[in-house]
Design a protein around this motif. Structure first.
Motif, mmCIF file in Angstrom:
data_model
loop_
_atom_site.group_PDB
_atom_site.id
_atom_site.type_symbol
_atom_site.label_atom_id
_atom_site.label_comp_id
_atom_site.label_asym_id
_atom_site.label_seq_id
_atom_site.Cartn_x
_atom_site.Cartn_y
_atom_site.Cartn_z
ATOM 1 N N UNK A 1 0.836 -1.218 0.000
ATOM 2 C CA UNK A 1 0.000 0.000 0.000
ATOM 3 C C UNK A 1 0.859 1.252 0.000
ATOM 4 N N UNK A 2 1.988 1.164 0.705
ATOM 5 C CA UNK A 2 2.904 2.301 0.798
ATOM 6 C C UNK A 2 3.851 2.382 -0.404
ATOM 7 N N UNK A 3 3.787 1.394 -1.273
ATOM 8 C CA UNK A 3 4.651 1.386 -2.456
ATOM 9 C C UNK A 3 6.093 1.083 -2.141
ATOM 10 N N UNK A 4 6.325 0.503 -0.958
ATOM 11 C CA UNK A 4 7.697 0.184 -0.575
ATOM 12 C C UNK A 4 8.037 -1.257 -0.941
ATOM 13 N N UNK A 5 9.265 -1.649 -0.603
ATOM 14 C CA UNK A 5 9.760 -2.951 -1.070
ATOM 15 C C UNK A 5 9.821 -3.949 0.078
ATOM 16 N N UNK A 6 9.232 -5.091 -0.153
ATOM 17 C CA UNK A 6 9.213 -6.185 0.824
ATOM 18 C C UNK A 6 10.652 -6.714 0.985
ATOM 19 N N UNK A 7 11.054 -7.105 2.194
ATOM 20 C CA UNK A 7 12.418 -7.603 2.397
ATOM 21 C C UNK A 7 12.810 -8.701 1.400
ATOM 22 N N UNK A 8 14.038 -8.618 0.984
ATOM 23 C CA UNK A 8 14.526 -9.492 -0.093
ATOM 24 C C UNK A 8 14.318 -10.971 0.193
ATOM 25 N N UNK A 9 14.566 -11.379 1.424
ATOM 26 C CA UNK A 9 14.504 -12.827 1.670
ATOM 27 C C UNK A 9 13.104 -13.387 1.458
ATOM 28 N N UNK A 10 12.106 -12.555 1.690
ATOM 29 C CA UNK A 10 10.721 -13.008 1.479
ATOM 30 C C UNK A 10 10.490 -13.248 -0.007
ATOM 31 N N UNK A 11 10.848 -12.264 -0.810
ATOM 32 C CA UNK A 11 10.577 -12.346 -2.241
ATOM 33 C C UNK A 11 11.446 -13.414 -2.899
ATOM 34 N N UNK A 12 12.717 -13.448 -2.522
ATOM 35 C CA UNK A 12 13.614 -14.432 -3.138
ATOM 36 C C UNK A 12 13.135 -15.846 -2.809
ATOM 37 N N UNK A 13 12.690 -16.018 -1.584
ATOM 38 C CA UNK A 13 12.225 -17.352 -1.175
ATOM 39 C C UNK A 13 11.020 -17.788 -2.038
ATOM 40 N N UNK A 14 10.097 -16.849 -2.265
ATOM 41 C CA UNK A 14 8.916 -17.180 -3.069
ATOM 42 C C UNK A 14 9.309 -17.514 -4.508
ATOM 43 N N UNK A 15 10.209 -16.713 -5.057
ATOM 44 C CA UNK A 15 10.627 -16.944 -6.447
ATOM 45 C C UNK A 15 11.376 -18.281 -6.552
ATOM 46 N N UNK A 16 12.277 -18.499 -5.600
ATOM 47 C CA UNK A 16 13.082 -19.729 -5.628
ATOM 48 C C UNK A 16 12.199 -20.972 -5.539
ATOM 49 N N UNK A 17 11.184 -20.889 -4.681
ATOM 50 C CA UNK A 17 10.272 -22.025 -4.514
ATOM 51 C C UNK A 17 9.542 -22.334 -5.832
ATOM 52 N N UNK A 18 9.081 -21.278 -6.490
ATOM 53 C CA UNK A 18 8.378 -21.468 -7.768
ATOM 54 C C UNK A 18 9.312 -22.070 -8.827
ATOM 55 N N UNK A 19 10.546 -21.607 -8.824
ATOM 56 C CA UNK A 19 11.493 -22.119 -9.824
ATOM 57 C C UNK A 19 11.820 -23.575 -9.559
ATOM 58 N N UNK A 20 11.940 -23.910 -8.288
ATOM 59 C CA UNK A 20 12.279 -25.295 -7.947
ATOM 60 C C UNK A 20 11.145 -26.249 -8.300
ATOM 61 N N UNK A 21 9.915 -25.769 -8.160
ATOM 62 C CA UNK A 21 8.798 -26.683 -8.401
ATOM 63 C C UNK A 21 8.343 -26.687 -9.865
ATOM 64 N N UNK A 22 8.957 -25.834 -10.692
ATOM 65 C CA UNK A 22 8.561 -25.802 -12.100
ATOM 66 C C UNK A 22 9.503 -26.680 -12.920
ATOM 67 N N UNK A 23 8.945 -27.320 -13.964
ATOM 68 C CA UNK A 23 9.852 -28.102 -14.802
ATOM 69 C C UNK A 23 10.298 -27.315 -16.034
ATOM 70 N N UNK A 24 9.960 -26.028 -16.057
ATOM 71 C CA UNK A 24 10.421 -25.189 -17.169
ATOM 72 C C UNK A 24 11.910 -24.890 -16.997
#
Ligand SMILES: Nc1ncnc2c1ncn2[C@@H]1O[C@H](COP(=O)(O)OP(=O)(O)O)[C@@H](O)[C@H]1O
Ligand SMILES: O=c1ccn([C@@H]2O[C@H](COP(=O)(O)OP(=O)(O)O)[C@@H](O)[C@H]2O)c(=O)[nH]1
Ligand SMILES: [Mg+2]
Length: 268
Positions: free
Chosen positions: A108-131
């Motif tokens: 809502x404030x247009x600020x940036x969520x801490x890196x470890x949260x976002x990286x963890x989400x992205x990494x999880x998606x990449x690990x579970x994808x077969x692309x």
């Protein structure tokens, strides 16, 4: 440093928004609450990533510059797996994760969520994808994001797309987006534009210096050099994001057609 197509628009104050830089989101307090969930740092990234010969594209640009729209078209034409960092965070909020209210406030404030949260989400998606080819949309948004991604995954992008759009146009598009997002309002978009300029433009600047910079508009002139180098070195493409969605995609298309022609690994 990158310059945008237009100078600062009347909706954006030219005064230095130091508060956004100095104390982005009670960072230390929030960071500590995530400490037990920080992804493991593996020197060269998870083995599975190394073995998979991944092709990574970071899709960057200000709010409303058309990142998501162009990603859809790239997916339809070239079959990438699309990971929107903002979408992953919104999903996390909807799933009532432990930190949902902090994340919602940050967005809502247009600020940036801490890196470890976002990286963890992205990494999880990449690990579970077969692309093996990923479009990572709206990430990294800060230098800290960029470094965290490199450290946690051991990966760097092959291609960076930067959709360069005048602020007036971005504001107009965001206010007409009509997806019911909490950040699609004039107050948040003004803040987001400042955050983009202060925190995200340096990332684009980093990549343009780290690898090769090409103007998508003159891709034909650079055709051979561009696609032969794109798999060996990081290439950043600056794309003027003004025009119809289809016109812009016609600047994007050759980038991936070229990668596919040269690569023995990827079926584009
Ligand atoms: N080239 C374009 N011209 C006009 N409107 C556009 C264009 N590209 C996208 N839009 C619209 O602008 C809004 C923001 O686009 P979106 O792809 O969500 O941008 P971003 O992901 O960069 O914030 C959406 O409503 C989208 O339909
Ligand atoms: O890596 C990211 C991506 C997004 N966001 C947050 O999510 C919001 C929306 O991001 P999204 O990419 O969905 O917005 P877009 O640029 O597409 O409008 C941003 O303003 C940030 O508050 C973040 O903190 N880190
Ligand atoms: Mg988007």
């Amino acid at each position: 440093m990158w310059r945008r197509v237009t100078s600062l628009s009347p909706v954006i104050s030219t005064s230095k928004p130091t508060s956004l830089v100095q104390a982005p989101f009670g960072f230390k307090i929030w960071r500590s609450s995530f400490s037990t969930e920080t992804p493991t740092v593996v020197k060269d990234g998870p083995t599975s990533f190394k073995e998979r010969n991944l092709f990574i594209t970071f899709v960057l640009g200000g709010p409303g510059s058309g990142k998501g729209t162009q990603c859809q078209k790239i997916v339809e034409t070239f079959g990438f797996k699309h990971l929107s960092a903002g979408e992953l965070l919104r999903r996390e909020i909807e799933s009532n994760s432990e930190q949902w209210s902090q994340m919602l406030n940050t967005i809502k404030e247009g600020r940036i969520v801490p890196s470890e949260v976002t990286v963890k989400l992205i990494q999880k998606e990449m690990e579970s994808s077969d692309s093996n080819k990923f479009l990572i949309d709206g990430f990294p948004r800060t230098e800290e994001n960029r470094i965290a991604f490199e450290q946690f995954t051991g990966l760097e992008p092959n291609v960076v797309l930067f959709f360069d759009c005048p602020e007036e146009e971005m504001v107009k598009r965001v206010l007409n987006r009509n997806e019911g997002r909490v950040d699609d309002n004039i107050d948040t978009v003004k803040k987001r534009l400042k955050v983009f300029e202060i925190l995200n433009l340096p990332v684009i600047d980093y990549y343009s210096k780290r690898g090769k910079l090409r103007k998508a508009s003159i891709w034909k002139l650079n055709f051979l050099i561009t696609h032969s180098s794109s798999l060996l070195f990081l290439v950043t493409y600056e794309i003027n994001a003004v025009g119809t969605e289809d016109e812009i995609f016609e600047k994007v298309r050759p980038i991936f057609s070229a990668c596919g022609m040269m690569s023995p690994y990827f079926t584009f």
